[in-house]
Design a protein around this motif. Structure first.
Motif, PDB file in Angstrom:
ATOM      1  N   UNK A  71      -2.800   1.586 -11.509  1.00  0.00           N
ATOM      2  CA  UNK A  71      -2.787   1.319 -10.068  1.00  0.00           C
ATOM      3  C   UNK A  71      -2.912   2.629  -9.298  1.00  0.00           C
ATOM      4  N   UNK A  72      -3.686   2.578  -8.194  1.00  0.00           N
ATOM      5  CA  UNK A  72      -3.954   3.797  -7.433  1.00  0.00           C
ATOM      6  C   UNK A  72      -3.178   3.886  -6.117  1.00  0.00           C
ATOM      7  N   UNK A 114       0.833  -1.210   0.000  1.00  0.00           N
ATOM      8  CA  UNK A 114       0.000   0.000   0.000  1.00  0.00           C
ATOM      9  C   UNK A 114       0.867   1.259   0.000  1.00  0.00           C
ATOM     10  N   UNK A 115       0.441   2.253  -0.753  1.00  0.00           N
ATOM     11  CA  UNK A 115       1.186   3.510  -0.862  1.00  0.00           C
ATOM     12  C   UNK A 115       2.219   3.500  -1.977  1.00  0.00           C
ATOM     13  N   UNK A 116       2.417   2.350  -2.607  1.00  0.00           N
ATOM     14  CA  UNK A 116       3.412   2.254  -3.681  1.00  0.00           C
ATOM     15  C   UNK A 116       2.721   2.125  -5.037  1.00  0.00           C
ATOM     16  N   UNK A 117       3.509   2.207  -6.073  1.00  0.00           N
ATOM     17  CA  UNK A 117       3.084   1.991  -7.467  1.00  0.00           C
ATOM     18  C   UNK A 117       1.945   2.898  -7.923  1.00  0.00           C
ATOM     19  N   UNK A 123      -5.648  -4.400  -6.666  1.00  0.00           N
ATOM     20  CA  UNK A 123      -6.417  -4.040  -7.865  1.00  0.00           C
ATOM     21  C   UNK A 123      -6.941  -5.302  -8.524  1.00  0.00           C
ATOM     22  N   UNK A 124      -8.209  -5.267  -8.917  1.00  0.00           N
ATOM     23  CA  UNK A 124      -8.732  -6.341  -9.750  1.00  0.00           C
ATOM     24  C   UNK A 124      -8.308  -6.034 -11.177  1.00  0.00           C
ATOM     25  N   UNK A 125      -7.683  -6.995 -11.819  1.00  0.00           N
ATOM     26  CA  UNK A 125      -7.163  -6.791 -13.163  1.00  0.00           C
ATOM     27  C   UNK A 125      -8.196  -7.112 -14.234  1.00  0.00           C
ATOM     28  N   UNK A 126      -8.893  -8.243 -14.088  1.00  0.00           N
ATOM     29  CA  UNK A 126      -9.947  -8.577 -15.039  1.00  0.00           C
ATOM     30  C   UNK A 126     -10.786  -9.730 -14.516  1.00  0.00           C
TER      31      UNK A 126
END
Length: 129
Positions: free
Chosen positions: A87-88, A70-73, A93-96
Motif C-alpha cells: 500500500x502506498x 488516505x495518508x495511512x498504511x 489499491x486494486x488488489x487483483x
C-alpha cells in the motif's frame, strides 16, 4: 428474469405433424458480492486480519480493491490469498483481477509499515469487469 414463449397454432388451424413451437430463454443477472469477516491476531511480524468471501458470476471477470484512510498504511504489505500488495498511502489499491466467474474464501493478512496500523478500517470492494 425468465421468459417463456409458447407459439401455438391459431384455433382451427391444422398441422400435419400435430406439433407446435416452444422457445425458452433465460437471462441470469451479473452478481458480485464480497463479505469480510474480521478476526485479528498476531503471527510473528504479520497480522492475520480475517477472511474475505467472494462471489462473482460475471463471465468477463471482476476486480477486488480496498479503500482506507488516505495518508495511512504507507508501506503496509496487504496479502489476500496468494496476492500481496504494498500500500502506498493513497487510500485506494486494486488488489487483483480475475477472468471469469469465481467463488472463493481468502485469508487476509498484513505486515505493517513503519507507522504501524494507522487506519481504523479497511473497506473491500468487488466489481464486475
Amino acid at each position: 428474469s425468465i421468459c417463456l414463449a409458447l407459439m401455438a397454432a391459431p384455433a382451427g388451424a391444422t398441422s400435419s405433424n400435430g406439433g407446435g413451437n416452444l422457445r425458452l430463454s433465460a437471462q441470469v443477472p451479473v452478481i458480485c458480492k464480497l463479505s469480510y469477516q474480521s478476526e485479528v491476531s498476531q503471527v510473528g511480524s504479520s497480522f492475520r486480519l480475517g477472511q474475505i468471501k467472494q462471489y462473482c458470476n460475471s463471465p468477463s471477470g471482476f476486480a477486488v480493491s480496498v479503500d482506507y484512510s488516505p495518508g495511512s498504511l504507507r508501506n503496509t504489505s496487504l496479502r489476500i490469498g496468494d496476492v500481496a500488495v504494498l500500500l502506498d498511502g493513497s487510500g485506494h489499491a486494486e488488489l487483483f483481477r480475475r477472468d471469469g466467474p469465481q467463488i472463493r474464501v481468502l485469508d487476509v493478512s498484513a505486515i505493517p509499515g513503519s507507522s504501524g496500523f494507522d487506519a481504523d478500517q479497511l473497506q473491500f470492494h468487488i466489481e464486475p469487469i
